[in-house]
Design a protein around this motif. Structure first.
Motif, PDB file in Angstrom:
ATOM      1  N   CYS A   1       0.244  -1.316  -0.360  1.00 21.02           N
ATOM      2  CA  CYS A   1      -0.016   0.082  -0.251  1.00 21.02           C
ATOM      3  C   CYS A   1       0.511   1.337   0.235  1.00 21.02           C
TER       4      CYS A   1
ATOM      5  N   CYS B   1      -0.392  -2.007   5.423  1.00 22.41           N
ATOM      6  CA  CYS B   1      -0.846  -3.769   4.920  1.00 22.41           C
ATOM      7  C   CYS B   1       0.432  -4.279   5.646  1.00 22.41           C
ATOM      8  N   GLN B   2       1.293  -3.112   6.633  1.00 23.34           N
ATOM      9  CA  GLN B   2       2.512  -4.201   7.611  1.00 23.34           C
ATOM     10  C   GLN B   2       3.431  -4.600   6.602  1.00 23.34           C
TER      11      GLN B   2
ATOM     12  N   CYS C   1       5.846  -3.907   4.739  1.00 17.65           N
ATOM     13  CA  CYS C   1       7.295  -3.193   4.803  1.00 17.65           C
ATOM     14  C   CYS C   1       7.474  -2.690   5.732  1.00 17.65           C
TER      15      CYS C   1
ATOM     16  N   CYS D   1       7.509   1.884   4.895  1.00 15.94           N
ATOM     17  CA  CYS D   1       6.948   3.434   3.461  1.00 15.94           C
ATOM     18  C   CYS D   1       6.169   5.028   4.371  1.00 15.94           C
TER      19      CYS D   1
HETATM   20  S1  FES Z   1       2.917  -0.571   5.018  1.00 15.96           S
HETATM   21 FE1  FES Z   1       1.985  -1.585   3.054  1.00 15.96          FE
HETATM   22  S2  FES Z   1       4.167  -0.891   1.818  1.00 15.96           S
HETATM   23 FE2  FES Z   1       4.499  -0.065   3.856  1.00 15.96          FE
END
Ligand code: FES
Length: 90
Positions: A34, A39-40, A42, A69
């Motif tokens: 995202c 979405c976590q 990264c 991110c």
């Molecule tokens: S939280 Fe989705 S890419 Fe970083």
């Protein structure tokens, strides 16, 4: 200019760039999705100091993990990071 060291290699951070942007620009493979802190995918971990709280939104037990991110490289208070998290924290 700040720099980030990942797995023994050091990379310069450009102004207004996130940690994720720095690593991707340097061809470091970091899972991502995202790019908005949702979405976590990264999530990475600092080996030095605690990352900014603002880059740990949504993480339960942070243990110096943070979302690359939404962490601006210039605000980061650490130099060394791991790109391979031990596992999802939530
Ligand atoms: S939280 Fe989705 S890419 Fe970083």
């Amino acid at each position: 200019m700040r720099s980030i060291t990942v797995d023994g290699s050091t990379f310069p951070c450009q102004p207004n760039e996130t940690v994720l942007q720095t690593l991707l620009r340097e061809n470091i493979q970091v899972p991502n999705g995202c790019r908005q802190g949702l979405c976590q995918a990264c999530m990475i971990r600092s080996l030095d100091n605690s990352p900014p709280v603002s880059a740990q939104v949504g993480l339960k037990d942070t243990l110096n993990y943070f979302l690359a991110c939404i962490c601006h490289a210039q605000q980061a208070s650490y130099d060394r990071c791991l790109t391979q998290p031990a596992g999802r924290l939530n």
